[in-house]
Scaffold this motif. Structure first.
Motif, PDB file in Angstrom:
ATOM      1  N   SER A 233      -6.036   0.748  14.357  1.00  0.00           N
ATOM      2  CA  SER A 233      -4.916   2.120  13.571  1.00  0.00           C
ATOM      3  C   SER A 233      -4.185   1.677  12.306  1.00  0.00           C
ATOM      4  O   SER A 233      -4.233   1.915  11.400  1.00  0.00           O
ATOM      5  N   ARG A 234      -3.405  -0.099  12.333  1.00  0.00           N
ATOM      6  CA  ARG A 234      -2.399   0.063  12.047  1.00  0.00           C
ATOM      7  C   ARG A 234      -3.608  -1.405  10.670  1.00  0.00           C
ATOM      8  O   ARG A 234      -3.094  -1.131   9.226  1.00  0.00           O
ATOM      9  N   ALA A 235      -4.935  -2.027  10.975  1.00  0.00           N
ATOM     10  CA  ALA A 235      -5.315  -2.032  10.602  1.00  0.00           C
ATOM     11  C   ALA A 235      -6.452  -1.304   8.953  1.00  0.00           C
ATOM     12  O   ALA A 235      -5.939  -1.657   8.118  1.00  0.00           O
ATOM     13  N   HIS A 236      -6.151  -0.392   9.564  1.00  0.00           N
ATOM     14  CA  HIS A 236      -7.272   0.139   9.075  1.00  0.00           C
ATOM     15  C   HIS A 236      -6.065   1.537   7.946  1.00  0.00           C
ATOM     16  O   HIS A 236      -6.287   1.586   6.805  1.00  0.00           O
ATOM     17  N   ALA A 237      -4.430   1.694   8.477  1.00  0.00           N
ATOM     18  CA  ALA A 237      -2.945   2.343   7.655  1.00  0.00           C
ATOM     19  C   ALA A 237      -4.026   1.582   6.275  1.00  0.00           C
ATOM     20  O   ALA A 237      -3.365   1.541   5.050  1.00  0.00           O
ATOM     21  N   ARG A 238      -3.463   0.042   6.617  1.00  0.00           N
ATOM     22  CA  ARG A 238      -3.329  -1.369   5.641  1.00  0.00           C
ATOM     23  C   ARG A 238      -4.286  -1.242   4.300  1.00  0.00           C
ATOM     24  O   ARG A 238      -4.428  -1.346   2.985  1.00  0.00           O
ATOM     25  N   VAL A 239      -5.608  -0.628   4.813  1.00  0.00           N
ATOM     26  CA  VAL A 239      -6.563  -0.550   4.137  1.00  0.00           C
ATOM     27  C   VAL A 239      -6.924   0.215   2.628  1.00  0.00           C
ATOM     28  O   VAL A 239      -7.186   0.225   2.050  1.00  0.00           O
ATOM     29  N   ILE A 265      -9.657  -8.356   4.420  1.00  0.00           N
ATOM     30  CA  ILE A 265      -8.090  -8.842   4.500  1.00  0.00           C
ATOM     31  C   ILE A 265      -7.605  -9.572   3.108  1.00  0.00           C
ATOM     32  O   ILE A 265      -7.108  -9.953   2.878  1.00  0.00           O
ATOM     33  N   LEU A 266      -9.023  -9.854   1.836  1.00  0.00           N
ATOM     34  CA  LEU A 266      -8.590  -9.906   0.141  1.00  0.00           C
ATOM     35  C   LEU A 266      -8.045  -8.903  -0.574  1.00  0.00           C
ATOM     36  O   LEU A 266      -6.789  -9.158  -0.597  1.00  0.00           O
ATOM     37  N   LYS A 267      -8.215  -7.691   0.267  1.00  0.00           N
ATOM     38  CA  LYS A 267      -7.713  -6.468  -0.426  1.00  0.00           C
ATOM     39  C   LYS A 267      -6.860  -6.391   0.075  1.00  0.00           C
ATOM     40  O   LYS A 267      -5.733  -5.729  -0.598  1.00  0.00           O
ATOM     41  N   THR A 268      -5.860  -7.100   1.412  1.00  0.00           N
ATOM     42  CA  THR A 268      -4.817  -5.979   2.274  1.00  0.00           C
ATOM     43  C   THR A 268      -3.747  -6.983   1.361  1.00  0.00           C
ATOM     44  O   THR A 268      -3.079  -7.118   1.692  1.00  0.00           O
ATOM     45  N   THR A 269      -4.175  -8.304   1.357  1.00  0.00           N
ATOM     46  CA  THR A 269      -3.352  -9.256   1.015  1.00  0.00           C
ATOM     47  C   THR A 269      -3.266  -9.182  -0.473  1.00  0.00           C
ATOM     48  O   THR A 269      -2.160  -9.290  -0.857  1.00  0.00           O
ATOM     49  N   LEU A 270      -3.931  -9.089  -1.493  1.00  0.00           N
ATOM     50  CA  LEU A 270      -4.085  -8.786  -2.977  1.00  0.00           C
ATOM     51  C   LEU A 270      -2.597  -7.204  -3.279  1.00  0.00           C
ATOM     52  O   LEU A 270      -2.059  -7.254  -3.826  1.00  0.00           O
ATOM     53  N   HIS A 271      -3.041  -6.740  -2.029  1.00  0.00           N
ATOM     54  CA  HIS A 271      -1.827  -5.304  -2.791  1.00  0.00           C
ATOM     55  C   HIS A 271      -0.697  -5.193  -2.086  1.00  0.00           C
ATOM     56  O   HIS A 271       0.429  -5.136  -2.594  1.00  0.00           O
ATOM     57  N   ARG A 272      -0.562  -6.279  -0.743  1.00  0.00           N
ATOM     58  CA  ARG A 272       0.015  -6.785  -0.185  1.00  0.00           C
ATOM     59  C   ARG A 272       1.348  -7.560  -1.362  1.00  0.00           C
ATOM     60  O   ARG A 272       2.960  -7.084  -1.630  1.00  0.00           O
TER      61      ARG A 272
END
Ligand SMILES: [Fe+2]
Length: 313
Positions: A233-239, A265-272
Motif C-alpha cells: 500500500s505504501r508503494a501504491h501511495a507513492r505511485v 521506480i522511475l516515476k517515484t524516483t523522479l517525483h522524489r
C-alpha cells in the motif's frame, strides 16, 4: 485478550472483497459512556475533530467542522447523543496506551490468520457519532478495518478502482492530500453496492480505495477504525502521488498505477527529486471551522457567528 473471528473459508477475501466477521471488543469497559468521557476529557484536542453534516447523500460537500475547545467530555457526549455530530478521535493509539496495545493485539491476530498479511504500521481513530447521521460517499487512501462497538449503522461499499465510481484523478488527489476524501455521488451507484447493517461485535474490511458511505441507524454509534500500511500500500501511495505530479505538471494521462517494475521506480524516483527541489508544492485541503459544539443547541452545534455574538458582554 480480544478475540478476532475469521473463518478459513472467508479469510482470502481480506483486502480483496468486503469481508464481515465478529469480535468481542464491544464487551470491554473501554467504550462505556464513563470511559469515553474520561478519554475525551484528557484528550489532546488538536487530534479530535467534530463534524456536522447535512441530510442529503448527494451533497457530499456539506461537512462542517465544529470547534470544541473548552467543551467537557460529558458535554461532547451529550452533544453527540442529542445532536447531529461525528467525533473523529484521531491518533487514539498515541494518546492512550490501552488503544495501542489493543490495536497491536488485533493485528497480531489478523496476521496469524491471513497468509502474507504483514502491515508495517497500524493506527487507530475512535469514532463516536449521533443517531441518524451520515458519512458522505468517499474513498480513503489508507486501507482500514472497522471494528464496530456500539449502536447500529448501515454501510454501503462500492467497487474499488472502477472509473464508474471513482475517477483516477480524484484518487490521485486524495493520495496527495489536496482534496478531501469525499466524492461525487449518484444514488444509481447503490445498484453496485454491498450493504451491511453493522452490529456491535462485528468487524468489516473492504478492498483498498473502495468508495463507501455510512448512515447511522437510530442510535449513538461507537466504532474503532484501524488503518494499516503494508509495503504494497505504501508503494501504491507513492505511485499515485507521482502520477498526479506527472498529470498536473506535465500533462501525462492514465499512467499505470502498478507499484512494481521499472516504470514505478522511475516515476517515484523522479517525483522524489522534483519534490525535493520544490517542483511539486502541495496545498493540503483543510476544513475551516464553521460551528462550535453546544450540547444544548438543536444539532449539538451553533454557528460560529452566533457563538461569537453570545460571548459579547
Ligand atoms: Fe472511510
Amino acid at each position: 485478550m480480544p478475540i478476532v473471528e475469521l473463518s478459513d473459508s472467508i479469510r482470502g477475501d481480506f483486502g480483496v472483497r468486503p469481508l464481515l466477521s465478529s469480535h468481542n471488543l464491544h464487551q470491554r469497559d473501554l467504550f462505556t459512556d464513563d470511559a469515553l468521557i474520561e478519554l475525551l476529557d484528557g484528550y489532546p484536542r488538536e487530534h479530535l475533530y467534530a463534524l456536522t453534516m447535512g441530510n442529503d447523500d448527494i451533497q457530499t460537500d456539506q461537512n462542517r467542522l465544529a470547534l470544541h475547545d473548552g467543551v467537557s467530555g460529558a458535554s461532547l457526549l451529550k452533544a453527540v447523543k442529542n445532536g447531529r455530530l461525528w467525533l473523529n478521535i484521531t491518533q487514539v493509539h498515541r494518546a492512550d496506551r490501552r488503544y495501542r496495545d489493543l490495536i497491536d493485539e488485533l493485528f497480531a491476530q489478523l496476521r496469524a490468520r491471513i497468509p502474507g498479511f504483514s502491515p508495517v504500521s497500524t493506527e487507530g481513530t475512535l469514532l463516536i457519532s449521533s443517531p441518524n447521521v451520515l458519512v458522505y460517499y468517499h474513498a480513503d487512501a489508507t486501507p482500514s478495518v472497522l471494528w464496530h462497538l456500539r449502536g447500529q449503522k448501515r454501510i454501503w461499499i462500492y467497487p474499488a478502482l472502477d472509473e464508474r465510481y471513482i475517477k483516477r484523478n480524484h484518487l490521485e488527489d486524495i493520495y496527495a492530500g489536496v482534496r478531501h476524501e469525499y466524492l461525487p455521488f449518484d444514488p444509481l451507484y447503490d445498484q453496485a453496492a454491498v450493504v451491511y447493517d453493522l452490529q456491535p461485535g462485528q468487524w468489516l474490511s473492504w478492498p483498498r480505495n473502495a468508495p463507501h458511505r455510512i448512515t447511522n441507524l437510530s442510535s449513538v454509534n461507537v466504532s474503532l477504525s484501524t488503518e494499516y500500511i503494508t509495503r504494497d500500500s505504501r508503494a501504491h501511495a507513492r505511485v499515485y502521488v507521482a502520477n498526479r505530479y506527472f498529470r498536473t505538471r506535465l500533462g501525462f494521462r492514465n499512467l499505470s498505477s502498478r507499484a512494481i517494475g521499472p516504470s514505478a521506480i522511475l516515476k517515484t524516483t523522479l517525483h522524489r527529486v522534483a519534490r525535493k527541489v520544490g517542483l511539486d508544492p502541495l496545498y493540503l485541503k483543510r476544513h475551516v471551522p464553521a460551528f462550535r459544539v453546544d450540547p444544548d443547541a438543536p444539532n449539538g452545534v451553533i454557528a460560529i457567528d452566533d457563538a461569537a455574538i453570545g460571548t459579547i458582554p
